[in-house]
Write an enzyme that holds these catalytic residues in place. Structure first.
Site, PDB file in Angstrom:
ATOM      1  N   GLY A  31       0.803  -1.219   0.000  1.00 44.90           N
ATOM      2  CA  GLY A  31       0.000   0.000   0.000  1.00 44.90           C
ATOM      3  C   GLY A  31       0.833   1.265   0.000  1.00 44.90           C
ATOM      4  N   HIS A  37       4.469   1.651  -7.916  1.00 46.69           N
ATOM      5  CA  HIS A  37       3.486   0.562  -7.860  1.00 46.69           C
ATOM      6  C   HIS A  37       2.578   0.609  -9.095  1.00 46.69           C
ATOM      7  CE1 HIS A  37       4.092   1.456  -3.426  1.00 46.69           C
ATOM      8  NE2 HIS A  37       4.365   0.185  -3.474  1.00 46.69           N
ATOM      9  N   GLN A  61       7.529  -9.465   7.855  1.00 47.25           N
ATOM     10  CA  GLN A  61       8.777  -9.047   7.220  1.00 47.25           C
ATOM     11  C   GLN A  61       9.421  -7.841   7.896  1.00 47.25           C
ATOM     12  OE1 GLN A  61       6.615  -8.352   3.368  1.00 47.25           O
ATOM     13  NE2 GLN A  61       8.036  -6.657   3.136  1.00 47.25           N
ATOM     14  N   GLY A 148       8.919  -4.981  -8.512  1.00 46.81           N
ATOM     15  CA  GLY A 148       9.753  -3.864  -8.954  1.00 46.81           C
ATOM     16  C   GLY A 148      11.239  -4.180  -8.795  1.00 46.81           C
ATOM     17  N   GLN A 149      12.028  -3.698  -9.736  1.00 45.84           N
ATOM     18  CA  GLN A 149      13.483  -3.888  -9.705  1.00 45.84           C
ATOM     19  C   GLN A 149      14.121  -3.185  -8.499  1.00 45.84           C
ATOM     20  OE1 GLN A 149      15.730  -5.635 -11.395  1.00 45.84           O
ATOM     21  NE2 GLN A 149      17.599  -4.591 -10.743  1.00 45.84           N
ATOM     22  N   LYS A 150      13.436  -2.197  -7.928  1.00 48.38           N
ATOM     23  CA  LYS A 150      14.034  -1.508  -6.771  1.00 48.38           C
ATOM     24  C   LYS A 150      14.330  -2.515  -5.665  1.00 48.38           C
ATOM     25  CE  LYS A 150      12.047   1.417  -3.875  1.00 48.38           C
ATOM     26  NZ  LYS A 150      12.496   0.941  -2.539  1.00 48.38           N
ATOM     27  N   SER A 187       7.766   4.236  -0.742  1.00 50.14           N
ATOM     28  CA  SER A 187       6.796   4.718   0.249  1.00 50.14           C
ATOM     29  C   SER A 187       7.524   5.392   1.405  1.00 50.14           C
ATOM     30  CB  SER A 187       5.961   3.558   0.779  1.00 50.14           C
ATOM     31  OG  SER A 187       5.321   2.918  -0.298  1.00 50.14           O
TER      32      SER A 187
HETATM   33  O1  PAF Z   1       7.680  -5.259  -2.075  1.00 48.29           O
HETATM   34  C1  PAF Z   1       6.799  -5.193  -1.199  1.00 48.29           C
HETATM   35  O2  PAF Z   1       6.085  -4.214  -1.068  1.00 48.29           O
HETATM   36  C2  PAF Z   1       6.614  -6.375  -0.246  1.00 48.29           C
HETATM   37  O3  PAF Z   1       7.827  -6.902   0.153  1.00 48.29           O
HETATM   38  C3  PAF Z   1       5.676  -7.468  -0.803  1.00 48.29           C
HETATM   39  C4  PAF Z   1       6.273  -8.148  -2.028  1.00 48.29           C
HETATM   40  C5  PAF Z   1       4.332  -6.872  -1.143  1.00 48.29           C
HETATM   41  C6  PAF Z   1       5.474  -8.569   0.252  1.00 48.29           C
HETATM   42  O4  PAF Z   1       4.885  -8.046   1.418  1.00 48.29           O
END
Ligand code: PAF
Length: 281
Positions: A31, A37, A61, A148-150, A187
């Site tokens: 988000g 995104h 994570q 994303g490549q970032k 973000s």
């Molecule tokens: O790249 C992200 O925003 C997150 O690591 C993901 C892939 C949505 C997993 O929570």
């Protein structure tokens, strides 16, 4: 655009779409959407009939001292942006919906690839990423997923997870989207003070210095890294966490630069940790 919060409702909806032969592409996000995104949504749109976006700030994570509680969130704005860009289905579950048996007892580890680069400083981070992505793949069953490549290391790990665990999902990686001054969209850029924001494009300038040395024929990885390091070191607001030149599959350090090798970095500007990378050659 349909917004679903429960696994059961989502499976039902996507099962119907699948039975009509529609191919789906998933854009997984946490988000607080930005143009980065949304560029993944555009890529997904080119590749599939149905674009599914997940919006879920994945607690698994984040480390105990990381920014889970403070992570920027604005679901209403995200839904408006997703709808405007043509997303068909948004899956926005609660933490309880994603992890009804908390903490999960079965998770995905890839220690050799996870302990490099960002993972060296964020123990458990990639275990959390791989676990949530595997769950999203199991719930959504997308044909394609766009990252994303970032988040270079993340995309390498997810590709490898699909290979090693026979997950039938095609992984697409879309280029980094940057501000006009070179700062990679993130973000977390909202955390930057005005002075830090002014200093932040130095990360990209450092990568460009390395790129131009390689373009002039330099292949010695030490010298290429040193060129980037010099640019970073000249900006007092930046504290480099790592700057590494690696091969794009095993993430091993390279001595001689070959086309496709990646120069990746993480750096703190104040308390904000930013990452960036570039493909060399
Ligand atoms: O790249 C992200 O925003 C997150 O690591 C993901 C892939 C949505 C997993 O929570």
């Amino acid at each position: 655009m349909r917004v679903l919060n429960s696994v059961v409702a989502l499976r039902e909806q996507l099962g119907e779409e699948r039975s009509q032969g529609r191919r789906s592409a998933l854009v997984p996000t946490m988000g607080f959407l930005h143009e980065g995104h949304l560029s993944l949504v555009d890529r997904a749109r080119q590749l599939a009939d149905l674009v599914v976006m997940s919006i879920f700030v994945n607690p698994l994570q984040f480390g105990p001292r990381e920014d889970l509680a403070a992570y920027p969130r604005d679901l209403e704005r995200d839904l408006a942006l997703a709808a405007e860009r043509g997303v068909d289905v948004v899956f926005a579950p609660s933490a309880e919906e994603m992890y009804p048996t908390n903490p999960p007892q079965v998770t995905i580890h890839a220690p050799r690839l996870s302990d490099r680069l960002c993972g060296r400083f964020r123990p458990g981070h990639f275990e959390g990423v791989l676990t949530v992505v595997a769950k999203l793949f199991n719930v959504i069953e997308p044909d394609i997923a766009v990252f994303g490549q970032k988040d270079f290391q993340q995309s390498v790990l997810i590709r490898r997870m699909c290979q090693d665990l026979n997950m039938p999902v095609q992984i697409e990686v879309a280029p980094i989207v940057r501000e006009a001054d070179g700062l990679a969209l993130s973000s977390r850029n909202v955390y930057l003070s005005p002075e830090e924001r002014r200093a932040a494009p130095t990360l990209h300038r450092a990568l460009r210095a390395a790129q131009s040395l390689v373009a002039q024929g330099e292949t010695d990885a030490g010298r290429v890294r040193a060129a980037a390091h010099e640019v970073l070191a000249a900006e007092p607001l930046i504290q480099t966490q790592y700057l590494e030149l690696v091969d794009p599959l095993a993430l091993d350090d390279v001595q001689q630069v070959r086309p496709g090798d990646v120069l990746a970095l993480a750096a703190f500007l104040g308390r904000t940790r930013l990452i960036d990378n570039t493909v060399l050659g």
